[in-house]
Scaffold this motif. Structure first.
Motif, PDB file in Angstrom:
ATOM      1  N   LEU A  26       0.857  -1.180   0.000  1.00 13.04           N
ATOM      2  CA  LEU A  26       0.000   0.000   0.000  1.00 13.04           C
ATOM      3  C   LEU A  26       0.894   1.232   0.000  1.00 13.04           C
ATOM      4  O   LEU A  26       1.923   1.244   0.680  1.00 13.04           O
ATOM      5  N   ARG A  27       0.482   2.234  -0.739  1.00 11.68           N
ATOM      6  CA  ARG A  27       1.214   3.504  -0.764  1.00 11.68           C
ATOM      7  C   ARG A  27       0.213   4.637  -0.637  1.00 11.68           C
ATOM      8  O   ARG A  27      -0.935   4.522  -1.049  1.00 11.68           O
ATOM      9  N   LEU A  28       0.680   5.739  -0.083  1.00 15.48           N
ATOM     10  CA  LEU A  28      -0.118   6.955  -0.018  1.00 15.48           C
ATOM     11  C   LEU A  28       0.821   8.138   0.064  1.00 15.48           C
ATOM     12  O   LEU A  28       2.022   7.971   0.276  1.00 15.48           O
ATOM     13  N   GLN A  29       0.263   9.317  -0.130  1.00 17.37           N
ATOM     14  CA  GLN A  29       1.044  10.545  -0.010  1.00 17.37           C
ATOM     15  C   GLN A  29       0.430  11.404   1.076  1.00 17.37           C
ATOM     16  O   GLN A  29      -0.795  11.456   1.235  1.00 17.37           O
ATOM     17  N   VAL A  30       1.301  12.061   1.821  1.00 14.01           N
ATOM     18  CA  VAL A  30       0.857  12.977   2.872  1.00 14.01           C
ATOM     19  C   VAL A  30       1.863  14.121   2.924  1.00 14.01           C
ATOM     20  O   VAL A  30       3.060  13.917   2.702  1.00 14.01           O
ATOM     21  N   TYR A  31       1.362  15.329   3.149  1.00 16.63           N
ATOM     22  CA  TYR A  31       2.268  16.472   3.229  1.00 16.63           C
ATOM     23  C   TYR A  31       3.196  16.318   4.429  1.00 16.63           C
ATOM     24  O   TYR A  31       2.774  15.940   5.523  1.00 16.63           O
ATOM     25  N   GLU A  32       4.462  16.640   4.218  1.00 18.36           N
ATOM     26  CA  GLU A  32       5.503  16.466   5.232  1.00 18.36           C
ATOM     27  C   GLU A  32       5.170  17.183   6.539  1.00 18.36           C
ATOM     28  O   GLU A  32       5.476  16.680   7.626  1.00 18.36           O
ATOM     29  N   VAL A  71      11.006  11.418   0.265  1.00 16.45           N
ATOM     30  CA  VAL A  71      10.575  12.801   0.378  1.00 16.45           C
ATOM     31  C   VAL A  71      10.583  13.400  -1.017  1.00 16.45           C
ATOM     32  O   VAL A  71      11.575  13.318  -1.729  1.00 16.45           O
ATOM     33  N   GLU A  72       9.453  13.958  -1.428  1.00 17.40           N
ATOM     34  CA  GLU A  72       9.378  14.655  -2.704  1.00 17.40           C
ATOM     35  C   GLU A  72       9.796  16.103  -2.473  1.00 17.40           C
ATOM     36  O   GLU A  72       9.354  16.719  -1.499  1.00 17.40           O
ATOM     37  N   MET A  73      10.639  16.633  -3.337  1.00 20.72           N
ATOM     38  CA  MET A  73      11.122  17.989  -3.177  1.00 20.72           C
ATOM     39  C   MET A  73      10.791  18.801  -4.415  1.00 20.72           C
ATOM     40  O   MET A  73      10.624  18.240  -5.494  1.00 20.72           O
ATOM     41  N   ARG A  74      10.682  20.128  -4.236  1.00 15.89           N
ATOM     42  CA  ARG A  74      10.449  20.991  -5.380  1.00 15.89           C
ATOM     43  C   ARG A  74      11.190  22.296  -5.179  1.00 15.89           C
ATOM     44  O   ARG A  74      11.553  22.667  -4.057  1.00 15.89           O
ATOM     45  N   PHE A  75      11.375  22.993  -6.280  1.00 15.93           N
ATOM     46  CA  PHE A  75      12.069  24.277  -6.268  1.00 15.93           C
ATOM     47  C   PHE A  75      11.261  25.226  -7.151  1.00 15.93           C
ATOM     48  O   PHE A  75      11.014  24.921  -8.323  1.00 15.93           O
ATOM     49  N   ASN A  76      10.842  26.338  -6.608  1.00 16.96           N
ATOM     50  CA  ASN A  76      10.019  27.294  -7.348  1.00 16.96           C
ATOM     51  C   ASN A  76      10.920  28.256  -8.110  1.00 16.96           C
ATOM     52  O   ASN A  76      11.665  29.035  -7.505  1.00 16.96           O
ATOM     53  N   LEU A  77      10.843  28.210  -9.419  1.00 19.12           N
ATOM     54  CA  LEU A  77      11.645  29.113 -10.256  1.00 19.12           C
ATOM     55  C   LEU A  77      10.961  30.457 -10.486  1.00 19.12           C
ATOM     56  O   LEU A  77      11.540  31.343 -11.093  1.00 19.12           O
ATOM     57  N   GLY A  78       9.702  30.584 -10.032  1.00 15.05           N
ATOM     58  CA  GLY A  78       8.949  31.822 -10.241  1.00 15.05           C
ATOM     59  C   GLY A  78       9.377  32.863  -9.276  1.00 15.05           C
ATOM     60  O   GLY A  78       9.171  34.007  -9.277  1.00 15.05           O
TER      61      GLY A  78
END
Length: 154
Positions: A122-128, A147-154
């Protein structure tokens, strides 16, 4: 206290499920600045109800729908040991029933369905930063994986 039962969702539940969806979105807005303002939808609830590859369930108390959740069969990455897994989502419990084990009953029904589909993960996603949700999932046996990571270029 009235007994809590879990059953497969039907189209008759859609009005309440749409309300639950907005409850999920409103709860997650503080954790995700990328969500656009106003009314948005995460799920195609009608499709989930009718899909043979998904199991959308609701919990009831005193003939009132009080919670929801789904398991969906997803393909796993080709390099993993298993070809498919169950992805869980739309976990919602109305506020007055939180802390009473309702989410665990939903999860038990989704685990059972997943086993019947011969799925072993089973898998799920939850905000850190959603500590209450993380604690609830860890309490029933889930463990952090990536851990999913992102970088805002805006």
């Amino acid at each position: 206290m009235e007994a809590i039962t879990v059953r497969k969702a039907t189209e008759a539940d859609l009005d309440m499920l749409y309300q639950f969806e907005q409850g999920v979105i409103n709860a997650e807005r503080p954790f995700d600045v990328t969500l656009r303002p106003g009314l948005i939808h995460y799920y195609d609830l009608k499709a989930l109800i009718h899909s043979p590859k998904a199991h959308l369930v609701v919990a009831e108390s005193d003939n009132k729908v009080i919670a929801s959740g789904y398991a969906r069969i997803d393909e796993s990455k080709p390099y993993l040991r298993h070809t498919h897994h169950a992805y869980l989502g739309f976990m919602y419990v109305v506020p007055e029933f939180r802390g009473r084990g309702v989410n665990e009953k939903i999860m038990d029904a989704l685990k059972q369905w997943s086993k019947e589909q011969n799925l072993h993960e089973l898998r799920l996603q939850v905000y850190e930063n959603n500590a209450p949700a993380i604690r609830a999932y860890e309490k029933i046996g889930f463990a952090k994986h990536m851990v999913e990571m992102r970088f805002n270029l805006g």
